[in-house]
Design an enzyme around this catalytic site. Sequence first.
Site, PDB file in Angstrom:
ATOM      1  N   PHE B 199       0.854  -1.185   0.000  1.00 61.51           N
ATOM      2  CA  PHE B 199       0.000   0.000   0.000  1.00 61.51           C
ATOM      3  C   PHE B 199       0.888   1.233   0.000  1.00 61.51           C
ATOM      4  O   PHE B 199       1.667   1.441   0.924  1.00 61.51           O
ATOM      5  CB  PHE B 199      -0.938   0.046   1.213  1.00 61.51           C
ATOM      6  CG  PHE B 199      -1.917   1.181   1.121  1.00 61.51           C
ATOM      7  CD1 PHE B 199      -3.173   0.986   0.558  1.00 61.51           C
ATOM      8  CD2 PHE B 199      -1.577   2.460   1.538  1.00 61.51           C
ATOM      9  CE1 PHE B 199      -4.074   2.037   0.430  1.00 61.51           C
ATOM     10  CE2 PHE B 199      -2.463   3.527   1.412  1.00 61.51           C
ATOM     11  CZ  PHE B 199      -3.712   3.308   0.863  1.00 61.51           C
ATOM     12  N   ASP B 305       9.151   3.239   2.037  1.00 63.05           N
ATOM     13  CA  ASP B 305       7.909   3.923   2.405  1.00 63.05           C
ATOM     14  C   ASP B 305       7.672   3.717   3.893  1.00 63.05           C
ATOM     15  O   ASP B 305       7.213   2.665   4.330  1.00 63.05           O
ATOM     16  CB  ASP B 305       6.758   3.344   1.567  1.00 63.05           C
ATOM     17  CG  ASP B 305       5.404   3.948   1.929  1.00 63.05           C
ATOM     18  OD1 ASP B 305       5.269   4.519   3.030  1.00 63.05           O
ATOM     19  OD2 ASP B 305       4.464   3.825   1.120  1.00 63.05           O
ATOM     20  N   LYS B 336       1.670  10.371   8.321  1.00 67.67           N
ATOM     21  CA  LYS B 336       0.973   9.861   9.516  1.00 67.67           C
ATOM     22  C   LYS B 336       1.479  10.443  10.840  1.00 67.67           C
ATOM     23  O   LYS B 336       1.194  11.586  11.152  1.00 67.67           O
ATOM     24  CB  LYS B 336       1.031   8.333   9.516  1.00 67.67           C
ATOM     25  CG  LYS B 336       0.113   7.734   8.424  1.00 67.67           C
ATOM     26  CD  LYS B 336      -0.077   6.256   8.626  1.00 67.67           C
ATOM     27  CE  LYS B 336      -0.896   5.618   7.544  1.00 67.67           C
ATOM     28  NZ  LYS B 336      -2.328   5.691   7.834  1.00 67.67           N
ATOM     29  N   THR B 361       2.450  24.715  -5.555  1.00 71.45           N
ATOM     30  CA  THR B 361       2.217  25.994  -4.878  1.00 71.45           C
ATOM     31  C   THR B 361       2.687  25.968  -3.427  1.00 71.45           C
ATOM     32  O   THR B 361       3.512  26.766  -3.011  1.00 71.45           O
ATOM     33  CB  THR B 361       0.727  26.393  -4.931  1.00 71.45           C
ATOM     34  OG1 THR B 361       0.376  26.616  -6.285  1.00 71.45           O
ATOM     35  CG2 THR B 361       0.469  27.676  -4.136  1.00 71.45           C
TER      36      THR B 361
END
Lengths: 478, 478
Positions: B199, B305, B336, B361
């Site tokens: 994931f 990750d 998280k 931005t």
Amino acid sequence: MGSAPFSSSADQLSTLLAAEPSGPSIKTAIPGPKAQAVAKDLDEVFDTRALNMVADYRQSHGNYIVDPDNNALLDVYAQIASIPVGYNNPALLAAAQSEDMAQALINRPALGNFPSVEWASILRTGLLKVAPPGMNQVFTALAGSDANETAYKAAFMWRRQKERGGPSVEFTEEEMNSCMTNALPGAPNLSILSFKSAFHGRLFGSLSTTRSKPIHKLDIPAFDWPRATFPQLKYPLEEHAEENAKAEAASLAEVEDLILNFHAPPAAVIVEPIQSEGGDNHASPAFFRGLREVTAKHGVLFIVDEVQTGVGATGKFWAHEHWNLPTPPDMVTFSKKAQTAGYYFGNPELRPNKPYRQFNTWMGDPARAILFRSIIKYIEKNDLVAQTARVGDYLFGKLEALAAKYPGQFDNLRGKGQGTFIAFDNPKRDAFLAKAKTFGVNIGGSGVSAVRLRPMLIFQEKHADILVEALEKVVNAL
Amino acid sequence: MGSAPFSSSADQLSTLLAAEPSGPSIKTAIPGPKAQAVAKDLDEVFDTRALNMVADYRQSHGNYIVDPDNNALLDVYAQIASIPVGYNNPALLAAAQSEDMAQALINRPALGNFPSVEWASILRTGLLKVAPPGMNQVFTALAGSDANETAYKAAFMWRRQKERGGPSVEFTEEEMNSCMTNALPGAPNLSILSFKSAFHGRLFGSLSTTRSKPIHKLDIPAFDWPRATFPQLKYPLEEHAEENAKAEAASLAEVEDLILNFHAPPAAVIVEPIQSEGGDNHASPAFFRGLREVTAKHGVLFIVDEVQTGVGATGKFWAHEHWNLPTPPDMVTFSKKAQTAGYYFGNPELRPNKPYRQFNTWMGDPARAILFRSIIKYIEKNDLVAQTARVGDYLFGKLEALAAKYPGQFDNLRGKGQGTFIAFDNPKRDAFLAKAKTFGVNIGGSGVSAVRLRPMLIFQEKHADILVEALEKVVNAL
């Protein structure tokens, strides 16, 4: 503490404007010695090659941005069009110091699973108060890119549900297996149609619809999605009405052809009311009504990307309110001046048929939603959308006069009747922007040669006068 | 105001723990009448089908989440593993009420163009203090998905630069033209390799590497990118050492084969230290050293990750510190528990050769970076990473005893030596989780049958005792 003791004066625009300097003040070259030292230090840990100006936000007030060398510039770029109501706005400060805000910051929920007791009220008294006509739902996100990408996901799920025969038809084994290898039919051969020069973000799905400049897209894998021509209007509009109408009709015909014939059928068409990064390209309300019509006719969703145009700058809260659409867009995305992001929709079928299909851990940020609520309240109390329409007309008139006085320097002046969302082309654009700083004005560019004006909603006639005076100095100095 | 008057006691874990209830307290069914009313009201404007519990965060303290019906649950799910140091932590409250925070909230900069004078210091005293070994740069983002996607973009640009012959080789006309239509060679036929059950997020690029469940992927167009088998270890590890080593060797061979032969060559391999959403799947340090080796050998980047594993929960600040890698990963992504997001890197070649290639931005949120700084400080002051390692060992021992007592109920107990990042399988997992609430514990699942424990870093032995007692009640009640 909380906002109560300051609320009456904090909520008044006059309080903020009183904290502004009386005009720009330039004390050093920009960057000056202090700004250079800050930039050098920062570059050790953060890429500074896109640096425009170092800012001292504690010293910046209202329409003025101040740098570490104490240069004060009238800011009509406003953090790439994303500061709504001025630096150090006292009403926003009160919201930032409220207990609601502290709660939102320190107890950040996974909104889809564990929403707070306050979340519905935060939405209703904030984000949903300004929902575009015909829309009563919002999916919250964090920035313009994920606002658009989640809207695309909603479009794909809606389209496949329709093809499948409705929300109650179950997925097939083949769909469930194939999607795990990113293959047909579970990962469908569908697309999002966007326009040449469009900008919709820089993550992989949104970047596949962005068509602004090679530097934004080079070396990044992209989906083979269709691109239609955005009409290229000629100015002044009055003198080119027939030609422009033809260009718009041709563009609409191309959209329809791509909807019918592109090898990856579009689930949605996405468009900016005014192409912003792409060079401030406008089209007529009739063109956008045509897009609404052609998408509805073929069962394709119509997404309006109001990331840059939204929240008042065009003299309406949402730029698409200028179009008099017969039926609302299917989704409207927002970010920037909202200081939060997401998309609005009205049709309940755009809620996917099962939970966890449109989902992520945070699903937005209540802290930023609370800030937007205070921005909305401030805009309403001070009637800033109407002010922006009025000041925009005033500024446009002054710029027309400048354009007449300096032929070739303010080309294709555009944005009439669109609040302060005004732009023009200059043949030496980059030098123009650099020179403007020396006269105390911070301005941004867009596209190849556009000077784009993006004042905040607290920009008044007196600021317009300062801006116009500086622009004249710039063309005389170039 | 600011944090000074409260800092000494606010910074102490004992202060927060003193505000906790002495244990869970269940007064109504969950959801109770008040929670049901809140959910019904919220559903009018926000999709609530993934709702797990409505929370009253003002009443929640430390490890305990409280709902509107005044039920207090020990929370070992913690907003999908994203609350680091407890609800209503007074040290975070002080940071939230600081002047720095108010400034960051109300004057949000476009960081790439207009960084504040404080930005370097916010990075150095916060995010960069906990940079993984060998890394001294950070690119800030807003959530796990865009952290991963911007890391992928860095990988693609790095790869194409190498193929092109270095940073000074200019793009060709053909590249610049073709990228605008999403076509070769400007939009390259490159990929990111991920693992089955992985994931990595839910936007279009990250979702193309996510392989967790059909419900996450169905109906969304995806890139044709390669997927390798993640080793499926058997437990207890001691009894399956040879088999498990074989599975890991086979997986590494498959990765190498895909690197060499997949039709869209991988620019990077991305892996979670522990596959979290996919079911809490572990692999050995030797496996990850093998991944580092095979990627380095073939000039492919290695992205770790740490969105769910990072920030202390495994008993090291970063889970990959358990591996004793010979050279660091190329990029490490986080979100998280950091309450902000982005990726770390060390190699300056991962800064693209020109500005505005990796840009947007906002490029992160200083407000959330300031909050992470206060989280880091709190973790250090209270030595919470070491505590989590210690409490994790304690909890794992208790769970081993439970597993022995109740065969088949705590299957494949895993996470030994990985702090409190512990999981087991239960044949009636969903009923298990629902029943746990009735005994006052909020727990999450992952994959098909895993019960995943994700306590906060302030979880102590006394909380472990309460958890274990509740788990035993759950299996007896099922």
